[in-house]
Design a protein around this motif. Structure first.
Motif, PDB file in Angstrom:
ATOM      1  N   ILE D  83     -17.366  -4.275   5.963  1.00 55.85           N
ATOM      2  CA  ILE D  83     -16.507  -5.460   5.879  1.00 55.85           C
ATOM      3  C   ILE D  83     -15.320  -5.282   6.824  1.00 55.85           C
ATOM      4  O   ILE D  83     -14.690  -4.225   6.833  1.00 55.85           O
ATOM      5  CB  ILE D  83     -15.989  -5.651   4.434  1.00 55.85           C
ATOM      6  CG1 ILE D  83     -17.167  -5.896   3.468  1.00 55.85           C
ATOM      7  CG2 ILE D  83     -14.986  -6.799   4.364  1.00 55.85           C
ATOM      8  CD1 ILE D  83     -16.759  -5.997   2.000  1.00 55.85           C
ATOM      9  N   ALA D  84     -15.028  -6.315   7.594  1.00 54.31           N
ATOM     10  CA  ALA D  84     -13.889  -6.253   8.510  1.00 54.31           C
ATOM     11  C   ALA D  84     -13.314  -7.645   8.689  1.00 54.31           C
ATOM     12  O   ALA D  84     -14.009  -8.648   8.495  1.00 54.31           O
ATOM     13  CB  ALA D  84     -14.324  -5.699   9.875  1.00 54.31           C
ATOM     14  N   LYS D 114      -4.781  -9.020   8.967  1.00 53.16           N
ATOM     15  CA  LYS D 114      -4.966  -8.203   7.757  1.00 53.16           C
ATOM     16  C   LYS D 114      -5.950  -8.834   6.768  1.00 53.16           C
ATOM     17  O   LYS D 114      -6.129 -10.040   6.744  1.00 53.16           O
ATOM     18  CB  LYS D 114      -3.612  -7.996   7.063  1.00 53.16           C
ATOM     19  CG  LYS D 114      -2.607  -7.227   7.900  1.00 53.16           C
ATOM     20  CD  LYS D 114      -1.469  -6.672   7.070  1.00 53.16           C
ATOM     21  CE  LYS D 114      -0.507  -7.750   6.642  1.00 53.16           C
ATOM     22  NZ  LYS D 114       0.613  -7.198   5.843  1.00 53.16           N
ATOM     23  N   ILE D 115      -6.539  -7.993   5.955  1.00 56.38           N
ATOM     24  CA  ILE D 115      -7.376  -8.438   4.844  1.00 56.38           C
ATOM     25  C   ILE D 115      -6.822  -7.808   3.572  1.00 56.38           C
ATOM     26  O   ILE D 115      -6.003  -6.885   3.642  1.00 56.38           O
ATOM     27  CB  ILE D 115      -8.856  -8.058   5.058  1.00 56.38           C
ATOM     28  CG1 ILE D 115      -9.013  -6.536   5.261  1.00 56.38           C
ATOM     29  CG2 ILE D 115      -9.435  -8.807   6.256  1.00 56.38           C
ATOM     30  CD1 ILE D 115     -10.460  -6.070   5.378  1.00 56.38           C
ATOM     31  N   SER D 116      -7.301  -8.277   2.424  1.00 55.44           N
ATOM     32  CA  SER D 116      -6.681  -7.820   1.168  1.00 55.44           C
ATOM     33  C   SER D 116      -7.705  -7.300   0.166  1.00 55.44           C
ATOM     34  O   SER D 116      -8.888  -7.633   0.230  1.00 55.44           O
ATOM     35  CB  SER D 116      -5.928  -8.985   0.521  1.00 55.44           C
ATOM     36  OG  SER D 116      -6.868  -9.921   0.028  1.00 55.44           O
ATOM     37  N   TYR D 143     -13.341  -1.758   6.865  1.00 52.91           N
ATOM     38  CA  TYR D 143     -12.635  -1.348   8.083  1.00 52.91           C
ATOM     39  C   TYR D 143     -11.327  -2.095   8.181  1.00 52.91           C
ATOM     40  O   TYR D 143     -11.321  -3.332   8.079  1.00 52.91           O
ATOM     41  CB  TYR D 143     -13.515  -1.681   9.298  1.00 52.91           C
ATOM     42  CG  TYR D 143     -12.798  -1.637  10.641  1.00 52.91           C
ATOM     43  CD1 TYR D 143     -12.825  -0.490  11.429  1.00 52.91           C
ATOM     44  CD2 TYR D 143     -12.118  -2.752  11.132  1.00 52.91           C
ATOM     45  CE1 TYR D 143     -12.180  -0.450  12.667  1.00 52.91           C
ATOM     46  CE2 TYR D 143     -11.474  -2.722  12.369  1.00 52.91           C
ATOM     47  CZ  TYR D 143     -11.504  -1.569  13.119  1.00 52.91           C
ATOM     48  OH  TYR D 143     -10.870  -1.533  14.349  1.00 52.91           O
ATOM     49  N   ILE D 144     -10.253  -1.363   8.338  1.00 53.04           N
ATOM     50  CA  ILE D 144      -8.973  -2.000   8.655  1.00 53.04           C
ATOM     51  C   ILE D 144      -8.373  -1.287   9.858  1.00 53.04           C
ATOM     52  O   ILE D 144      -8.827  -0.199  10.238  1.00 53.04           O
ATOM     53  CB  ILE D 144      -7.967  -1.928   7.477  1.00 53.04           C
ATOM     54  CG1 ILE D 144      -7.700  -0.457   7.091  1.00 53.04           C
ATOM     55  CG2 ILE D 144      -8.467  -2.742   6.292  1.00 53.04           C
ATOM     56  CD1 ILE D 144      -6.555  -0.282   6.102  1.00 53.04           C
ATOM     57  N   SER D 145      -7.364  -1.897  10.468  1.00 48.91           N
ATOM     58  CA  SER D 145      -6.627  -1.198  11.520  1.00 48.91           C
ATOM     59  C   SER D 145      -5.153  -1.215  11.149  1.00 48.91           C
ATOM     60  O   SER D 145      -4.655  -2.164  10.545  1.00 48.91           O
ATOM     61  CB  SER D 145      -6.880  -1.824  12.881  1.00 48.91           C
ATOM     62  OG  SER D 145      -6.985  -3.222  12.800  1.00 48.91           O
ATOM     63  N   LEU D 173     -13.272   3.377   2.469  1.00 47.48           N
ATOM     64  CA  LEU D 173     -12.180   2.720   3.188  1.00 47.48           C
ATOM     65  C   LEU D 173     -11.860   3.522   4.449  1.00 47.48           C
ATOM     66  O   LEU D 173     -11.648   4.734   4.377  1.00 47.48           O
ATOM     67  CB  LEU D 173     -10.932   2.595   2.295  1.00 47.48           C
ATOM     68  CG  LEU D 173      -9.726   1.919   2.942  1.00 47.48           C
ATOM     69  CD1 LEU D 173     -10.037   0.503   3.417  1.00 47.48           C
ATOM     70  CD2 LEU D 173      -8.551   1.887   1.950  1.00 47.48           C
ATOM     71  N   TYR D 174     -11.850   2.811   5.559  1.00 44.17           N
ATOM     72  CA  TYR D 174     -11.654   3.466   6.859  1.00 44.17           C
ATOM     73  C   TYR D 174     -10.579   2.726   7.650  1.00 44.17           C
ATOM     74  O   TYR D 174     -10.606   1.496   7.741  1.00 44.17           O
ATOM     75  CB  TYR D 174     -12.977   3.451   7.633  1.00 44.17           C
ATOM     76  CG  TYR D 174     -12.874   3.795   9.095  1.00 44.17           C
ATOM     77  CD1 TYR D 174     -12.370   5.028   9.517  1.00 44.17           C
ATOM     78  CD2 TYR D 174     -13.286   2.893  10.066  1.00 44.17           C
ATOM     79  CE1 TYR D 174     -12.282   5.334  10.868  1.00 44.17           C
ATOM     80  CE2 TYR D 174     -13.222   3.197  11.417  1.00 44.17           C
ATOM     81  CZ  TYR D 174     -12.703   4.419  11.813  1.00 44.17           C
ATOM     82  OH  TYR D 174     -12.609   4.713  13.143  1.00 44.17           O
ATOM     83  N   ALA D 175      -9.623   3.474   8.203  1.00 42.57           N
ATOM     84  CA  ALA D 175      -8.539   2.849   8.980  1.00 42.57           C
ATOM     85  C   ALA D 175      -8.572   3.301  10.430  1.00 42.57           C
ATOM     86  O   ALA D 175      -8.614   4.496  10.721  1.00 42.57           O
ATOM     87  CB  ALA D 175      -7.194   3.175   8.354  1.00 42.57           C
ATOM     88  N   ASP D 176      -8.532   2.320  11.306  1.00 44.20           N
ATOM     89  CA  ASP D 176      -8.493   2.530  12.754  1.00 44.20           C
ATOM     90  C   ASP D 176      -7.023   2.602  13.157  1.00 44.20           C
ATOM     91  O   ASP D 176      -6.302   1.610  13.080  1.00 44.20           O
ATOM     92  CB  ASP D 176      -9.201   1.321  13.401  1.00 44.20           C
ATOM     93  CG  ASP D 176      -9.153   1.317  14.915  1.00 44.20           C
ATOM     94  OD1 ASP D 176      -8.213   1.900  15.500  1.00 44.20           O
ATOM     95  OD2 ASP D 176     -10.048   0.704  15.526  1.00 44.20           O
ATOM     96  N   GLY D 177      -6.602   3.780  13.571  1.00 42.36           N
ATOM     97  CA  GLY D 177      -5.193   3.970  13.911  1.00 42.36           C
ATOM     98  C   GLY D 177      -4.951   4.084  15.406  1.00 42.36           C
ATOM     99  O   GLY D 177      -4.139   4.912  15.831  1.00 42.36           O
ATOM    100  N   ALA D 178      -5.637   3.258  16.174  1.00 41.01           N
ATOM    101  CA  ALA D 178      -5.502   3.343  17.634  1.00 41.01           C
ATOM    102  C   ALA D 178      -4.033   3.318  18.060  1.00 41.01           C
ATOM    103  O   ALA D 178      -3.630   3.997  18.997  1.00 41.01           O
ATOM    104  CB  ALA D 178      -6.264   2.198  18.304  1.00 41.01           C
TER     105      ALA D 178
END
Lengths: 347, 347, 347, 347
Positions: D83-84, D114-116, D143-145, D173-178
């Motif tokens: 989910i993104a 953002k998503i919640s 997926y969030i960033s 839960l995975y966070a993209d911290g580019a």
């Protein structure tokens, strides 16, 4: 249970008796495998003729998701995706088969299950206008279904426009004909097999939902379009050892217009149900010309209806109403239709 | 053509008449789709009982390559490969299906189509001893076929040793039973369905080559081993809409030991041919106990043989000799066997 | 530790000082991303000129396995595999990258890491002669490495023959040049960049092992060969945002023949070690002309050797002997070479 | 050109000078490859400490798309999707990398990127309520960033709610911290590295856009979560031979809080620009607290602006207006900021 009616789907029975008869007649003949037998060849000949596509490459596979996955991944290059209605079978109900094959389904809005040439043009124009489009998934083909998942039909004019948009933007056009018999036999239909063969790069003629035990016939008008398709089919586990079983079924369906008769029977039953629903004041979700009927029932009525008749849940309409689907098929018993109509009057 | 004999393969005919009969009897029953029907459930019950695996997860798919690809890619993790004999069906004749699914086939030498627990141990030891093994494909499972592609059989002791080696090194064990009927019914066989269910993590019972129109029954003794296998099957295009057709075939094959009878018939015919070949001094490539017979003919004899009888080319033996395969099946007509034996005497 | 010598590999240090200097000089310049900057463009121009391939498509990627996987899966069609020596890097040490990309590596026997045009012809002839070849993985390309994993070199004649065999059978030819500097600068080498560009469909010029911090330059002589390669690179996660860093490194390596100088330095050091080994009676596994040296030590000697010098374990020779690899690089300190030679004399 | 200003992106320069200095200092040291060196180990130690995740598995990869593809395909099972937000980098600008890896991106609506947690719950509830969900792609992770592609930040409370929803429905839960530096150093931020390590199953700390030449640090708090991740990285072509180069960069970024300083510098410059834009009455597309600023310009003004300053086109606002993005970075020269502000006053 013996009294229950079944209008949940069009794949609840076995096969058209004509098919079973031929399976019995030919059962102990010895033929070569993998679709190289003369029944498969005869079926191919008949389909080529009906499609007016004398050189067409024709393959018999087992099921629709399988065909969709194999055709789409064979036509696309790694950097491409397939445009489809957000309601398309490949978009929703194939468990991610296209993505498992490496490709994105590029969904666009639908109009009762259909998409248009204008939408394709708009999508492509926006894509190529985007400065970052080489970081994005390039549209490589368009997927439609005829009839659609909503039981609607593309007109010849609509199909022509999709074809033109595809040619203009370098896309392949592919039609999923899982229920094609119910489109071809429909009074309002003006799209023939010949049109499909001419306007689509690839399409398939559904057997499973149209009278066969199983099987779908893939038609590739330009025989050079997918080199080594046989080996791809084998690799994806879709090559049937006893290919004659599938070939024979299509040979039968395309003998004496059985495919159209099977379709016409379902449509006649569906028309009677539609007429009754209208007379009795039922509310349609939207109108469809083929073998699928979508109505809105309040939940209380649905409760009673469900005790007597199996149906497909489609979606919630609102808190108190539900959309359901009723489907007829080549096998629908006219007595069941009459019972359903009687029952609808009493609800 | 009418006079030609056909011993080329075991999938030249349709289905065992008992199967056709039940298809006819049940044809117009309405059942739910995708294997949720009571015929499929009945077949599962019978197989579970025969396997003494009351909780086993059982799925009916269409063909062997399909089963192999789906089971293997479901069991392996992305960094793992499957060990198989270099003659294994997955190693050679599945058009790269396993690799298309993302995994390497780790081939090892074979002994008449078979591999051993000792080989597995040696392979794993060498792998983990290699300082660079984390740059290499980790063995994750072992693929065998029973009977093998060479018509040979694993004994219970050999199977147990494979199982033990797999447990020792953390590998899954999977058996391809495309021709299992011809193993189970074989006099020299001591591996039962129960043994397979106990010693293999997954195996499949072949239908296509053993009396069915098509179909293979996948048996997963531990029902939690492959979560959501149903959805994986759907995603790979292997879910049959009218699942009852496959279910019914297996239900028939496992009623009154039809599966063993079908196998025994083929073996009886094969034994007669083997005896005749020996008596007449034919040279065997190696001896096999099942329905496949491998002989070496000089090319001149082969030329004459081929005019009368269809066979499978196996490999060149040398400049002047060729190895061919003859196969019997559940459908082999004893008259054809007699004709073949007569013909062999005149060559 | 301070006294230990390191001859284990050719990627133990950072980058050639000339590269670091240019990174410093240009550090705060602002350039566009993804290889569209002028440093990358300048590097491409220089490489095109050296290759005499004015239209060549050139891309800078990060590492060798990445290049191999992306090039090979881009060139192959789904039903094809890549022929490689059983010792090829893709066959063994890339953790199944090619298979993860969907393709089988079709391994053939090697001669000190090399394969021949004759082998390719034989492989293809046997493949197409096999009656079942459409159930098998079609060879679609040939992978070689120059120098090979064994430090050997293809001669121009050998490369021409591979090229001819590939043309004859419709295969692509691809060369992995991870250590190309150590081939190009070698006295016995007669294969130039121009030859590679002419005879290979794609090859790459190694940076990581030849003086760069990282980076490999992919050269596709026919710019239309892999359409949308940029997007494929992005999709596979191989597109470097600050592409200039890679471009600048190759621009530096191909300014004033630095790439050849870097190679020549390593070869000079390797030659001294080889001479000393010979003089001192060491036993070679086989002789190599490039920066990798393979010797056989008895295990007792190896034990002592290892206390003083880091090396690469290659393989067990027999119970009492081991094959090890020593490698020099652009960065090898002549003092270390001298120390190693001295130490070899004392063993 | 010399007078042009560059605010198009945050990856236009090389690396923070402190990083270059350490590359120079350590250049000729000899270390083992593939991230086994002591610089990489030191960086891991520092990151583990900052994350308060003493057992965390930490890997240094090259770029963001690469990390996203490898982490997501490693965490998902074949039948699952991610989910993104429909604006997520993986949804749009990674050229279909996730689909190429076999998985569907399940897009949901975004609120400024953002998503919640509530959306996740709603999505999952609807999925499991659907009678056909086993024919659909099961959500397997989120997926969030952080910061998002829109420069916005999740608050600790929002992150906690996402975490809770994921736990409730069995999602990773995975966070993209580019651009994580620009989040961590932000005044309004209340999410620490420790929070990310606790609430996300995996996240990555961006280097490429935050002061490094290249590189992203993947943090897996539970070291058993992705077995054999090293081999997966190798297989996907993402293993850097000279791993020390990446390790050293992160070791430097996490020495003396350089990562926060680099972020703070960009934010200070961005804040000055924001203040000036407000004072001068520019219209914001929406407000952001980090290093990305989105404003709406009429096309005539944009034309003039573009002659003087490089920017990123974001989207058309309407016929006459355009949304553009300005980005600062660790390298933004305060003089350039002053010039930009002066120039903004004159437009």
């Amino acid at each position: 249970m013996s009294e229950k009616l079944y209008f949940a789907s069009d794949y609840m029975e076995g096969a058209h008796p004509a098919i079973l008869n031929r399976l019995i007649e030919t059962n102990l003949e010895k033929t070569s495998g993998y679709g190289t037998d003369h029944y498969s060849e005869s079926a191919r000949r008949k389909i080529r003729e009906l499609c007016n596509a004398p050189a067409a490459d024709i393959h018999f596979l087992v099921g629709g998701t399988q065909v969709n996955e194999i055709v789409i991944t064979s036509l696309l290059r790694p950097y491409q995706g397939v445009i489809a209605a957000e309601t398309g079978h490949i978009s929703v109900h194939e468990a991610g088969a296209i993505e498992a094959g490496g490709h994105k389904v590029l969904t666009i809005a639908h109009d009762h299950g259909k998409i248009s040439g204008a939408q394709i043009r708009e999508y492509c124009r926006a894509f190529y206008d985007d400065a970052n489009h080489d970081h994005m998934v390039m549209p490589g083909m368009v997927y439609i279904s005829q009839p659609t998942e909503y039981g609607t039909l593309y007109s010849l004019d609509e199909l022509q426009k999709l074809h033109d948009a595809c040619r203009e933007w370098g896309l392949m056009l592919y039609a999923d004909g899982a229920r094609l018999a119910y489109g071809l036999a429909c009074e309002e239909n003006d799209v023939t097999l010949e049109d499909l063969a001419k306007l689509c790069d690839v399409f398939y003629i559904g057997g499973t939902k149209c009278g066969a035990l199983f099987g779908e016939a893939v038609v590739i008008s330009d025989p050079g379009l997918i080199p080594h398709f046989f080996t791809i089919i084998k690799q994806r586990g879709a090559l049937v050892a006893k290919g004659r079983i599938t070939g024979l079924q299509f040979d039968t369906l395309f003998t004496d217009h059985l495919y159209w008769q099977a379709g016409a029977h379902a449509l006649k039953e569906a028309d009677q149900i539609r007429t009754a629903l209208k007379e009795k004041g039922y509310r349609f979700f939207f109108e469809t010309p083929t073998n699928q009927i979508f109505i809105i029932l309040d939940n209380e009525t649905l409760e009673k209806f469900g005790q007597k008749c199996e149906y497909s849940f489609w979606e919630k309409y609102d808190e108190n109403h539900t959309v359901i689907r009723l489907a007829t098929s080549w096998a629908t018993d006219p007595e069941d239709t009459a019972k359903l109509i009687g029952f609808l009057g009493n609800l």
